[in-house]
Design a protein around this motif. Structure first.
Motif, short mmCIF file in Angstrom:
data_model
loop_
_atom_site.label_atom_id
_atom_site.label_comp_id
_atom_site.label_asym_id
_atom_site.label_seq_id
_atom_site.Cartn_x
_atom_site.Cartn_y
_atom_site.Cartn_z
N TYR A 140 53.70 65.78 97.21
CA TYR A 140 53.62 67.13 96.37
C TYR A 140 54.77 67.80 97.16
O TYR A 140 55.34 67.70 98.17
N LYS A 141 55.41 68.78 96.27
CA LYS A 141 56.51 69.59 96.85
C LYS A 141 56.32 70.94 96.26
O LYS A 141 56.10 71.08 95.01
N SER A 142 56.81 71.97 97.02
CA SER A 142 56.79 73.08 96.59
C SER A 142 58.09 73.82 97.04
O SER A 142 58.66 73.61 97.93
N VAL A 143 58.40 74.74 96.08
CA VAL A 143 59.57 75.45 96.08
C VAL A 143 59.25 77.18 95.99
O VAL A 143 58.43 77.60 95.20
N ASP A 177 52.48 59.11 102.80
CA ASP A 177 52.57 57.84 103.74
C ASP A 177 52.82 58.11 105.12
O ASP A 177 52.70 57.27 105.94
N GLU A 178 53.43 59.34 105.35
CA GLU A 178 53.64 59.68 106.84
C GLU A 178 52.56 60.77 107.27
O GLU A 178 52.55 61.12 108.42
N PHE A 198 60.35 63.45 95.77
CA PHE A 198 59.67 63.58 96.84
C PHE A 198 60.31 63.02 98.25
O PHE A 198 59.65 63.01 99.33
N GLU A 199 61.48 62.59 97.92
CA GLU A 199 62.30 61.77 98.96
C GLU A 199 62.75 62.94 99.94
O GLU A 199 63.16 63.89 99.62
N ILE A 200 62.81 62.27 101.20
CA ILE A 200 63.63 63.18 102.10
C ILE A 200 65.11 62.36 102.22
O ILE A 200 65.24 61.37 102.43
#
Length: 209
Positions: A60-63, A77-78, A195-197
């Motif tokens: 998930y991702k939040s702004v 995964d991490e 969702f990639e870094i």
């Protein structure tokens, strides 16, 4: 032919209802300070009053529109959360297997509120340092096993009981009361790269731990 169309519609409806939610939610957020060291206005400015939340599978991702944390990305995964502050382009990570506010008990009550016309059940979780109320509807499904290591914030604990995303959250600590209410829900297919870094050369342990 009509029977065939009806069968397709029924099966499609069943398929959609059985899927985990993928898409975006928008939350309106407010803070009420309980500390003499910071006002409610300062907390709202610092933390933000709006959250854009995207979820797909175990990521998930939040702004946020606050002055401190601008972005957060959780990768299952991490089992790490990456945060971007307003003062740096470095992503600071937290290990979300850690939890210093472990849940002690929970209580579920049916039909306690209606959010955006959706009837919601309520789960109240009492922890060592906080009490959090989550209002949820099973239509917004989440597979809790995707977040089995996500102990931070008692997220897995909550999902294991509700199996759904909250549409409203009220968290009370010794320092503040935070209220978050969904104002928009948009199911949609999301690309994995959301969702990639992007720059792994600019990551560091969170300094606020």
């Amino acid at each position: 032919m009509n029977r065939l169309i009806l069968l397709v519609v029924v099966l499609n409806s069943y398929f959609l209802q059985s899927q985990d939610f993928e898409g975006m939610l928008v939350y309106s957020v407010s803070y009420e300070s309980k500390s003499p060291d910071i006002t409610s206005e300062q907390l709202n400015s610092l933390m933000g009053t709006k959250q854009w939340y995207a979820i797909k599978g175990g990521n998930y991702k939040s702004v946020f529109n606050g002055d401190f944390i601008k972005l957060q990305i959780y990768r299952s995964d991490e089992n790490r959360n990456y945060s971007l502050t307003a003062k740096s382009d470095t992503l600071y990570y937290d290990d979300y297997s850690e939890n210093n506010d472990k849940a002690l008990s929970y209580d579920i009550k049916k039909n306690q509120d209606t959010i955006m016309g959706v009837p919601c059940d309520l789960i109240t979780i009492k922890a060592k340092k906080s009490k959090t109320s989550y209002y949820f509807n099973s239509s917004y499904k989440v597979n809790p096993e995707l977040f089995k290591g996500h102990n931070y914030g008692n997220w897995y604990y909550m999902l294991s009981k509700t199996k759904a995303l909250p549409l409203k959250t009220i968290m009370e600590t010794e320092q503040f009361i935070m209220t978050s209410i969904a104002t928009k829900v948009k199911p949609m297919q999301l690309n994995d790269n959301v969702f990639e870094i992007q720059n792994k050369n600019k990551i560091a342990p969170a300094y606020w731990k």
